[in-house]
Design a protein around this motif. Sequence first.
Motif, PDB file in Angstrom:
ATOM      1  N   ALA A 142       0.839  -1.207   0.000  1.00  0.00           N
ATOM      2  CA  ALA A 142       0.000   0.000   0.000  1.00  0.00           C
ATOM      3  C   ALA A 142       0.871   1.253   0.000  1.00  0.00           C
ATOM      4  O   ALA A 142       0.613   2.199  -0.760  1.00  0.00           O
ATOM      5  N   ASN A 143       1.903   1.264   0.816  1.00  0.00           N
ATOM      6  CA  ASN A 143       2.796   2.420   0.858  1.00  0.00           C
ATOM      7  C   ASN A 143       3.494   2.654  -0.479  1.00  0.00           C
ATOM      8  O   ASN A 143       3.723   3.792  -0.872  1.00  0.00           O
ATOM      9  N   ARG A 144       3.811   1.588  -1.191  1.00  0.00           N
ATOM     10  CA  ARG A 144       4.460   1.740  -2.511  1.00  0.00           C
ATOM     11  C   ARG A 144       3.549   2.422  -3.529  1.00  0.00           C
ATOM     12  O   ARG A 144       4.044   3.043  -4.470  1.00  0.00           O
ATOM     13  N   THR A 145       2.241   2.301  -3.367  1.00  0.00           N
ATOM     14  CA  THR A 145       1.319   2.930  -4.325  1.00  0.00           C
ATOM     15  C   THR A 145       1.123   4.421  -4.045  1.00  0.00           C
ATOM     16  O   THR A 145       0.580   5.140  -4.879  1.00  0.00           O
ATOM     17  N   LEU A 146       1.531   4.891  -2.861  1.00  0.00           N
ATOM     18  CA  LEU A 146       1.173   6.247  -2.431  1.00  0.00           C
ATOM     19  C   LEU A 146       1.634   7.380  -3.346  1.00  0.00           C
ATOM     20  O   LEU A 146       0.892   8.354  -3.504  1.00  0.00           O
ATOM     21  N   PRO A 147       2.806   7.341  -3.973  1.00  0.00           N
ATOM     22  CA  PRO A 147       3.140   8.467  -4.869  1.00  0.00           C
ATOM     23  C   PRO A 147       2.078   8.676  -5.961  1.00  0.00           C
ATOM     24  O   PRO A 147       1.655   9.797  -6.220  1.00  0.00           O
ATOM     25  N   TYR A 148       1.640   7.585  -6.566  1.00  0.00           N
ATOM     26  CA  TYR A 148       0.602   7.695  -7.591  1.00  0.00           C
ATOM     27  C   TYR A 148      -0.759   8.009  -6.973  1.00  0.00           C
ATOM     28  O   TYR A 148      -1.486   8.897  -7.440  1.00  0.00           O
ATOM     29  N   VAL A 149      -1.108   7.294  -5.917  1.00  0.00           N
ATOM     30  CA  VAL A 149      -2.403   7.495  -5.254  1.00  0.00           C
ATOM     31  C   VAL A 149      -2.533   8.934  -4.760  1.00  0.00           C
ATOM     32  O   VAL A 149      -3.592   9.548  -4.889  1.00  0.00           O
ATOM     33  N   ARG A 150      -1.458   9.502  -4.246  1.00  0.00           N
ATOM     34  CA  ARG A 150      -1.486  10.880  -3.750  1.00  0.00           C
ATOM     35  C   ARG A 150      -1.884  11.856  -4.875  1.00  0.00           C
ATOM     36  O   ARG A 150      -2.690  12.754  -4.669  1.00  0.00           O
ATOM     37  N   ARG A 151      -1.326  11.644  -6.066  1.00  0.00           N
ATOM     38  CA  ARG A 151      -1.681  12.523  -7.206  1.00  0.00           C
ATOM     39  C   ARG A 151      -3.157  12.367  -7.580  1.00  0.00           C
ATOM     40  O   ARG A 151      -3.846  13.354  -7.861  1.00  0.00           O
TER      41      ARG A 151
END
Length: 130
Positions: free
Chosen positions: A13-22
């Motif tokens: 889940a943490n690895r997806t955060l850069p994209y998810v944040r955008r």
Amino acid sequence: MLVPAKLFTPHEANRTLPYVRRVVDDLLNHGRELRVLWEREEPRKLQPIERAVKVAEQLEELHRELDLIGCSFRSVNFEVGVIEFPAMLQGELVHLSWRHDETDLRHYHGPRESHDQRRPIPADLLEASS
């Protein structure tokens, strides 16, 4: 209870955060714009209605992007964005919970609990998934 097709570890889940944040930033911005368009005092004119339809379509597309990742967006008024990732922690089906103003994901809550009831992910589970 139905188990989701995709379950995340805290690390995944943490690895997806850069994209998810955008995506969440876009969701919040479009959601606020839509809210302003519908709260206008003036009579509904064609141009604002057309823009509102376009913004609503953009919101749907952003929700689909998150669905493809396997997470979901929660927000009551587009002021705070919360993302939930389905997961198994210590044999229990839970939602890993991340707020858009947090640097990384460190909380979870049960499937029948709200974001306000979230608890810290045990440190050993965060470390184990790094």
